[in-house]
Write a protein that holds these residues in place. Structure first.
Motif, PDB file in Angstrom:
ATOM      1  N   PHE A   1       1.094  -2.091  -0.042  1.00  0.00           N
ATOM      2  CA  PHE A   1      -0.054   0.155   0.144  1.00  0.00           C
ATOM      3  C   PHE A   1       1.638   1.596   0.039  1.00  0.00           C
ATOM      4  CE2 PHE A   1      -2.149   3.806   2.731  1.00  0.00           C
ATOM      5  CZ  PHE A   1      -2.924   3.241   1.765  1.00  0.00           C
ATOM      6  N   ALA A   2       1.823   1.224   0.646  1.00  0.00           N
ATOM      7  CA  ALA A   2       2.422   2.193   0.872  1.00  0.00           C
ATOM      8  C   ALA A   2       4.076   2.992  -0.098  1.00  0.00           C
ATOM      9  CB  ALA A   2       3.954   2.235   1.867  1.00  0.00           C
ATOM     10  N   ASP A   3       3.655   1.392  -0.860  1.00  0.00           N
ATOM     11  CA  ASP A   3       4.481   1.436  -2.003  1.00  0.00           C
ATOM     12  C   ASP A   3       3.832   2.283  -3.265  1.00  0.00           C
ATOM     13  OD1 ASP A   3       7.265   0.483  -1.138  1.00  0.00           O
ATOM     14  OD2 ASP A   3       6.786  -2.071  -1.422  1.00  0.00           O
ATOM     15  N   ARG A   4       2.630   1.055  -3.429  1.00  0.00           N
ATOM     16  CA  ARG A   4       1.954   1.768  -4.634  1.00  0.00           C
ATOM     17  C   ARG A   4       1.290   3.901  -4.609  1.00  0.00           C
ATOM     18  NH1 ARG A   4      -1.297  -2.634  -3.630  1.00  0.00           N
ATOM     19  NH2 ARG A   4      -2.634  -1.296  -2.014  1.00  0.00           N
ATOM     20  N   THR A   5       1.290   3.896  -3.549  1.00  0.00           N
ATOM     21  CA  THR A   5       1.052   5.118  -3.273  1.00  0.00           C
ATOM     22  C   THR A   5       1.989   6.068  -2.994  1.00  0.00           C
ATOM     23  OG1 THR A   5       0.773   5.728  -0.634  1.00  0.00           O
ATOM     24  CG2 THR A   5      -1.239   4.860  -1.926  1.00  0.00           C
ATOM     25  N   GLY A   6       2.629   5.925  -2.975  1.00  0.00           N
ATOM     26  CA  GLY A   6       4.003   6.788  -2.309  1.00  0.00           C
ATOM     27  C   GLY A   6       3.592   7.677  -1.872  1.00  0.00           C
ATOM     28  N   LEU A   7       2.967   8.087  -1.048  1.00  0.00           N
ATOM     29  CA  LEU A   7       2.910   9.268  -0.273  1.00  0.00           C
ATOM     30  C   LEU A   7       3.377   9.013   1.313  1.00  0.00           C
ATOM     31  CD1 LEU A   7      -1.152   9.645  -0.458  1.00  0.00           C
ATOM     32  CD2 LEU A   7       0.783  10.650  -1.754  1.00  0.00           C
ATOM     33  N   PRO A   8       4.219   9.814   1.931  1.00  0.00           N
ATOM     34  CA  PRO A   8       4.788  10.002   3.114  1.00  0.00           C
ATOM     35  C   PRO A   8       3.658   9.374   4.193  1.00  0.00           C
ATOM     36  CG  PRO A   8       5.542  12.019   2.075  1.00  0.00           C
ATOM     37  CD  PRO A   8       4.784  11.269   1.177  1.00  0.00           C
TER      38      PRO A   8
ATOM     39  N   LEU B   1       0.924   5.101   8.120  1.00  0.00           N
ATOM     40  CA  LEU B   1       0.000   4.533   8.597  1.00  0.00           C
ATOM     41  C   LEU B   1       0.203   3.312   8.480  1.00  0.00           C
ATOM     42  CD1 LEU B   1      -2.863   3.771   8.734  1.00  0.00           C
ATOM     43  CD2 LEU B   1      -3.022   3.986   6.899  1.00  0.00           C
ATOM     44  N   THR B   2       2.031   2.804   7.945  1.00  0.00           N
ATOM     45  CA  THR B   2       1.956   1.910   7.061  1.00  0.00           C
ATOM     46  C   THR B   2       3.070   1.217   8.730  1.00  0.00           C
ATOM     47  OG1 THR B   2       2.319   1.496   4.722  1.00  0.00           O
ATOM     48  CG2 THR B   2       3.707  -0.262   6.128  1.00  0.00           C
ATOM     49  N   VAL B   3       4.181   2.240   8.859  1.00  0.00           N
ATOM     50  CA  VAL B   3       4.737   1.718  10.073  1.00  0.00           C
ATOM     51  C   VAL B   3       4.044   1.863  11.406  1.00  0.00           C
ATOM     52  CG1 VAL B   3       6.555   3.339  11.223  1.00  0.00           C
ATOM     53  CG2 VAL B   3       6.288   2.904   8.870  1.00  0.00           C
ATOM     54  N   THR B   4       2.414   2.917  11.493  1.00  0.00           N
ATOM     55  CA  THR B   4       1.632   2.693  13.017  1.00  0.00           C
ATOM     56  C   THR B   4       1.072   1.191  12.631  1.00  0.00           C
ATOM     57  OG1 THR B   4       1.845   4.668  12.392  1.00  0.00           O
ATOM     58  CG2 THR B   4       0.354   3.767  14.140  1.00  0.00           C
ATOM     59  N   LEU B   5       0.464   0.963  11.426  1.00  0.00           N
ATOM     60  CA  LEU B   5      -0.048  -0.234  11.865  1.00  0.00           C
ATOM     61  C   LEU B   5       0.615  -1.928  12.341  1.00  0.00           C
ATOM     62  CD1 LEU B   5      -2.850   0.229   8.473  1.00  0.00           C
ATOM     63  CD2 LEU B   5      -3.025   0.398  10.812  1.00  0.00           C
ATOM     64  N   LEU B   6       1.704  -1.791  11.549  1.00  0.00           N
ATOM     65  CA  LEU B   6       3.112  -2.421  11.717  1.00  0.00           C
ATOM     66  C   LEU B   6       3.659  -2.705  12.811  1.00  0.00           C
ATOM     67  CD1 LEU B   6       5.151  -2.308   8.328  1.00  0.00           C
ATOM     68  CD2 LEU B   6       3.195  -4.659   9.173  1.00  0.00           C
ATOM     69  N   GLN B   7       3.598  -1.127  14.052  1.00  0.00           N
ATOM     70  CA  GLN B   7       4.212  -1.045  15.343  1.00  0.00           C
ATOM     71  C   GLN B   7       2.810  -1.599  15.945  1.00  0.00           C
ATOM     72  OE1 GLN B   7       5.330   2.857  15.431  1.00  0.00           O
ATOM     73  NE2 GLN B   7       7.720   2.445  14.667  1.00  0.00           N
TER      74      GLN B   7
END
Length: 323
Positions: A239-246, A251-257
């Motif tokens: 999701f982070a790679d497809r959008t390319g948005l900071p 959001l990805t880092v938050t969900l993973l943590q």
């Protein structure tokens, strides 16, 4: 005489109490096992529902892929050019595929089409420029100018698809940046309402479909990946790679943590949403602060001459009439 109590024999009362006690003991020992079996049945039903939802998502994605990714004749021609010239090594770098995905081109044949288009434009610009220089501008340019034009034409043709691709990526990112804070707020509300992260992503997909189809599609793909991918980390990273948005990377880092350390997902999303809102407000303040400096040159060039004419024009006309 036999002892009685309220008309019942004492031995019968003792036997009944012993039976009730034994039955209660057996029931107390068996009750946890019964509850465990009930919990296992619930887990099995949830697992079956999850597998069914995953199967439905895969079926829908496969149908959309067949309908959308059916190559046309022009696409087949470009694929044939790439295969004929053996340009597969130009497709191998991950950067090309990632840029095409960020631009919305997820078809399996998209890298070949992109590389083939660049090669055809290189050859087409070179041939067209050669004919134009040799036929139309034959006597108007010297030899050095002709060589320079012929050298620049294929470079322009080769990098033109790249420039168009970068432009498409920037437009998609701007559209997603405008709607992403609202989507993050919806994600926070859904998670606080008790929905799972998959259901929250699906709800956000449905809610923002009319506002931003691009971001809705990205959330929908993430929902599908969360349903049938075994690794949730991979779904969030995609999701982070497809959008390319900071913001999407945050959001990805938050969900993973949150999943790694077992913290509250809704609380983490709420903090991230507040930070995203504050960052958006700071960007607007920076743009507003830079506005006077940007308006200085247009005011000097366009406004001041008109203002000087309006102020000094009547005085100049009056002086001319007196003379």
């Amino acid at each position: 005489m036999e002892a009685t109590f309220l008309g019942f024999r004492v031995e019968m009362i003792i036997s009944a109490l012993a039976f009730i006690g034994a039955f209660a003991t057996v029931l107390a020992m068996a009750l946890p096992f019964l509850q465990r079996d009930h919990r296992a049945a619930r887990l099995r039903s949830i697992s079956r529902a999850r597998e069914e939802y995953s199967r439905q998502q895969r079926t829908e994605i496969e149908q959309q892929r067949r309908a959308r990714w059916r190559p046309k004749k022009s696409v087949s021609l470009l694929q044939a050019v790439v295969d004929a010239l053996k340009l597969e090594r130009l497709i191998a770098p991950k950067g090309i595929k990632l840029k095409l995905v960020q631009a919305g081109y997820r078809q399996p044949y998209a890298p070949k089409v992109y590389v083939g288009l660049r090669v055809l434009l290189l050859i087409g610009f070179l041939v067209a420029t050669f004919l134009y220089v040799t036929v139309v501008l034959e006597d108007q340019l010297i030899f050095f100018q002709k060589v320079l034009v012929l050298a620049a034409a294929p470079v322009v043709g080769f990098y033109l698809p790249h420039l168009l691709l970068v432009n498409i990526i920037q437009k998609r990112r701007k559209e997603m940046e405008l709607v992403f804070p609202d989507a993050l707020d919806l994600l926070v509300i859904s998670s606080e309402a008790g929905l799972s992260i998959e259901a929250a992503f699906q709800r956000v997909t449905n809610e923002i479909e009319d506002v931003s189809p691009v971001l809705s599609e990205e959330f929908g793909l993430t929902t599908a990946e969360l349903a049938f991918l075994g690794d949730r980390r991979r779904a969030y990273t995609n999701f982070a790679d497809r959008t390319g948005l900071p913001a999407a990377k945050s959001l990805t880092v938050t969900l993973l943590q949150a999943e790694k350390y077992g913290t509250s997902v809704s609380q983490a999303l709420k903090v991230l949403s507040q930070e995203n809102r504050a960052e958006r407000l700071s960007k607007a303040e920076r743009k507003a602060a830079a506005l006077p400096a940007k308006l200085t040159v247009p005011m000097i060039v366009f406004f001041l001459p008109v203002l000087m004419v309006v102020i000094l024009g009547p005085a100049a006309i009056r002086v001319a009439e007196l003379q």
